[in-house]
Design a protein around this motif. Structure first.
Motif, PDB file in Angstrom:
ATOM      1  N   LYS A   1      32.921  40.515  28.577  1.00 59.93           N
ATOM      2  CA  LYS A   1      32.133  39.934  30.039  1.00 59.93           C
ATOM      3  C   LYS A   1      30.804  40.022  30.080  1.00 59.93           C
ATOM      4  O   LYS A   1      30.446  40.108  31.126  1.00 59.93           O
ATOM      5  N   ASP A   2      30.318  39.109  28.498  1.00 61.73           N
ATOM      6  CA  ASP A   2      28.340  38.811  28.402  1.00 61.73           C
ATOM      7  C   ASP A   2      28.091  38.009  30.034  1.00 61.73           C
ATOM      8  O   ASP A   2      26.741  37.834  29.912  1.00 61.73           O
ATOM      9  N   GLN A   3      29.042  36.941  30.667  1.00 68.69           N
ATOM     10  CA  GLN A   3      28.664  36.370  31.874  1.00 68.69           C
ATOM     11  C   GLN A   3      28.608  36.613  32.800  1.00 68.69           C
ATOM     12  O   GLN A   3      28.327  35.948  33.594  1.00 68.69           O
ATOM     13  N   LEU A   4      29.071  37.992  33.057  1.00 71.27           N
ATOM     14  CA  LEU A   4      28.808  38.507  34.439  1.00 71.27           C
ATOM     15  C   LEU A   4      27.767  38.759  35.270  1.00 71.27           C
ATOM     16  O   LEU A   4      26.545  39.021  34.347  1.00 71.27           O
ATOM     17  N   ARG A   5      27.705  38.461  36.237  1.00 71.22           N
ATOM     18  CA  ARG A   5      26.228  38.606  36.691  1.00 71.22           C
ATOM     19  C   ARG A   5      25.482  40.516  37.240  1.00 71.22           C
ATOM     20  O   ARG A   5      26.320  40.647  37.825  1.00 71.22           O
TER      21      ARG A   5
END
Length: 400
Positions: A229-233
């Motif tokens: 989930k590397d793009q989770l804010r």
């Protein structure tokens, strides 16, 4: 040259960074100037209304009354949430003292509200390494204080199934350290001096520390929580003096393939002696501590809380109190839940119909209840609970 001189003069007016907060000539912090200098945005009513609509619950008192007053990209976090996507929260504490004062509780009380309202996971960083370097504490003492402070943080009521607390001395390594190196490669010495004001006399530990506080903003620093989930804010609730760390982080993030963290930022909690004073660990009478007894609280408020009331009852009845400088009213605006009662006190006290002693009496009741509630909650926190919150583990139900 005249422009340079004028700019220097303006910069000398107030200093706000993670280690020093001073206003010009012993005055008050100018938050409008701070917003302009830092380049963040003011939190407006439309965002607060949107929070209420999306969460289906009333906005926290700190939002309604402007304690949290500035942000970076908070609107984007709400966009993400509205689309049915998720985000995570990140906040922290530098454990430099045994007991927390009320100002330390403010970000945690607000973070708990955000966790409950949005039902999202939370990481809490205890920067025991930072305090070891800045406060000249031993490694062992810094680690001990981190665990003691963790008990106060847990006592705020965080949900163990959604919360990971870590201390830098215990957790830094692996993917977290990889991200630190990626950040460090992007920030020049000149840049870090410009942001944080380091001098040639500062040891290299201080200069190398900012990446440690930067990388919890990136989900890949927590592979046990957010695999794939590397793009989770990430949303960071903090006091505005922490902004320099995250200006640096936001500048670097896109260059290493990550999302910029969003921030929601609070004003400073004033010292008992007035907004010109700074709460100081060396002066126990400058703040109310969570370890204070009801008797301590009564004594501190009556003796030290700066009053905006007049010098005689006659003048007070005639002119009323100056609410702008009155600390009891400011403290009530943080901790008195009832909006109607607060407005009533302001109106009556401001017009002179209510006396300083009456306002202080109400504040003593509110603070005594708050501190006693915290004391009981903290007494119930065991070492096993601290271990459980700090265990490196997946949180399978963190988004449910």
């Amino acid at each position: 040259m005249a422009d340079d001189g004028q700019k220097r003069g303006e910069e000398e007016e107030q200093v706000v960074n993670p280690w020093e907060v001073t206003a010009k000539d012993g005055g008050k912090i100018d938050y409008d100037k701070l917003i302009e200098k830092f380049g963040c945005q003011r939190l407006d009513c439309s965002l607060i209304d949107r929070v209420e609509r999306l969460t289906g619950r009333p906005a926290h008192v700190f939002l309604r009354r402007g304690v949290f007053f500035a942000h970076r990209d908070f609107n984007e976090i709400l966009d993400v949430y509205e689309r049915g996507e998720k985000f995570y929260l990140y906040t922290g504490r530098g454990p430099s003292s045994e007991a927390l004062h009320l100002g330390h509780l403010v970000p945690f009380m607000f973070t708990k509200y955000l966790q409950d309202a949005f039902k999202v996971p939370l990481v809490i960083q205890l920067t025991d390494d930072e305090k070891c370097m800045w406060k000249n504490l031993s490694v062992e003492e810094s680690k001990r204080l981190a665990r003691e402070n963790a008990k106060d943080i847990i006592a705020c009521g965080f949900d163990m199934t959604r919360t990971f607390i870590f201390s830098d001395f215990n957790y830094v390594g692996g993917a977290f350290y990889e991200n630190m190196v990626k950040v460090a490669k992007c920030v020049t010495f000149n840049k870090v001096v410009g942001i944080f004001g380091f001098t040639p006399e500062d040891h290299i530990g201080k200069i190398s520390f900012p990446p440690v506080q930067a990388v919890p903003s990136f989900p890949s620093s927590f592979p046990h929580l957010f695999p794939g989930k590397d793009q989770l804010r990430c949303l960071i609730p903090c006091a505005i003096d922490q902004d320099p760390y995250f200006r640096m982080t936001r500048d670097v993030a896109p260059r290493i393939g990550y999302q910029k963290p969003a921030l929601i930022e609070s004003s400073f909690f004033p010292a008992l002696q007035g907004e010109t004073g700074k709460m100081s660990a060396s002066d126990p009478n400058s703040a109310i501590y969570v370890t204070d007894s009801s008797k301590d609280i009564k004594n501190k408020v009556n003796r030290y809380a700066f009053s905006g009331g007049q010098d005689s009852i006659e003048n007070h009845r005639k002119y009323g109190a100056n609410l702008e400088v009155d600390i009891p009213v400011k403290y009530l605006s943080f901790f008195l839940e009832d909006d109607d009662e607060l407005e009533h006190i302001k109106k009556e006290y401001g017009s002179g119909r209510m006396l300083t002693g009456e306002v202080k009496k109400r504040l003593i009741e509110v603070l005594s209840e708050l501190v006693e509630r915290h004391r009981k909650a903290r007494a119930a926190v065991t070492d096993e609970m601290v271990d459980a919150f700090m265990a490196v583990r997946p949180l399978p139900n963190m988004f449910s």
